[in-house]
Design a protein around this motif. Structure first.
Motif, PDB file in Angstrom:
ATOM      1  N   THR A   1       0.816  -1.213   0.000  1.00 62.83           N
ATOM      2  CA  THR A   1       0.000   0.000   0.000  1.00 62.83           C
ATOM      3  C   THR A   1       0.849   1.263   0.000  1.00 62.83           C
ATOM      4  O   THR A   1       0.363   2.336  -0.328  1.00 62.83           O
TER       5      THR A   1
ATOM      6  N   GLU B   1       0.268  -0.325  11.976  1.00 62.63           N
ATOM      7  CA  GLU B   1      -0.570   0.794  11.546  1.00 62.63           C
ATOM      8  C   GLU B   1      -0.406   1.047  10.047  1.00 62.63           C
ATOM      9  O   GLU B   1      -1.364   1.394   9.350  1.00 62.63           O
ATOM     10  N   SER B   2       0.807   0.846   9.543  1.00 61.09           N
ATOM     11  CA  SER B   2       1.085   1.109   8.133  1.00 61.09           C
ATOM     12  C   SER B   2       0.424   0.092   7.214  1.00 61.09           C
ATOM     13  O   SER B   2       0.276   0.340   6.012  1.00 61.09           O
TER      14      SER B   2
ATOM     15  N   ARG C   1      -2.625  -0.691   7.389  1.00 63.43           N
ATOM     16  CA  ARG C   1      -3.952  -0.104   7.135  1.00 63.43           C
ATOM     17  C   ARG C   1      -5.040  -1.171   7.025  1.00 63.43           C
ATOM     18  O   ARG C   1      -5.889  -1.137   6.132  1.00 63.43           O
ATOM     19  N   ASN C   2      -4.974  -2.116   7.934  1.00 68.20           N
ATOM     20  CA  ASN C   2      -5.973  -3.187   7.957  1.00 68.20           C
ATOM     21  C   ASN C   2      -6.448  -3.341   9.402  1.00 68.20           C
ATOM     22  O   ASN C   2      -5.801  -4.025  10.196  1.00 68.20           O
TER      23      ASN C   2
END
Length: 233
Positions: free
Chosen positions: A99, A146-147, A149-150
């Motif tokens: 992502t 956090e990176s 994004r799930n």
């Protein structure tokens, strides 16, 4: 009563949860409400609420007329949770790389690696440096999570940390070679993510977490009182 948006019971729960997840309170330890109230400087009411909430979360067991104990967990279950953690945190690396990770986040990962370098520069992890090292370690893993994004993945990983002895807050700080190996894993993971190589970052993270689990299981098999001994030295 609220403090920075959190109730006093929330503050008590966070403090007690950290004591359990760091091993300051070990599996099987009895938790005394009056002692905790004095230790935290809080009244009994928020502490009582925190204990009940932590029991619902599975960190404490309640025995009628005897109170609370830190939940005990078998060696097999410790290994099983680490296997889950290693797989899920590896997936987080792949998702984060796919992502795209903001430059500021990559810089933060590098900053955390530099913090570890500073704390280990003397050739040992001193007891006084353990809280900062532990904080760095937790933030490194949480930043990657956090990176990804799930939210569902993060929730599953958070649940896997909500187990005594399995949290990334547990540091076997008496073996510098192991600590330094783990820290170098962070360095390689951060580099792979900066290069956008999700597969390499995932492989490194899987081995990083899995090895930590196998190490802890092996040490606990040799000495079931390992964390009590380490935390009381």
């Amino acid at each position: 009563m609220r403090e920075n948006g959190a109730t006093v019971a929330d503050v008590a729960k966070f403090a007690l949860r950290e004591m359990i997840l760091t091993g300051d309170l070990c599996p099987g330890d009895r938790v005394h409400q009056d002692h905790l109230s004095s230790l935290l400087g809080l009244s009994r009411t928020p502490v009582r609420s925190a204990l009940a909430s932590l029991a619902q979360d599975g960190l404490l067991d309640y025995e009628s007329n005897r109170g609370y104990r830190v939940k005990q967990i078998s060696i097999g279950n410790i290994r099983g949770v680490f296997e889950i953690r290693s797989t899920l945190e590896a997936l987080a690396c792949r998702l984060a790389a796919r992502t795209g990770i903001a430059a500021s986040v990559l810089d933060r990962l590098d900053d955390l690696v530099e913090t570890g370098d500073r704390l280990l520069a003397s050739g040992e992890l001193l007891p006084d440096a353990l809280p900062e090292y532990r904080k760095m370690n937790v933030e490194f893993h949480e930043t990657i999570m956090e990176s990804a994004r799930n939210p569902l993945l993060k929730d599953f990983v958070d649940r896997s940390h909500n187990v005594p002895l399995v949290s990334d807050r547990v540091i076997l700080w008496d073996d510098f070679e192991i600590i330094y190996r783990s820290h170098n894993d962070h360095r390689r993971i951060a580099k792979a993510l900066r290069l956008g190589d999700g597969d390499r970052a995932a492989a490194l993270m899987h081995e990083h977490v899995y090895f930590a689990g196998e190490l802890l299981v092996g040490r606990l098999q040799e000495d079931p009182n390992l964390l009590q001994d380490q935390n009381h030295n």
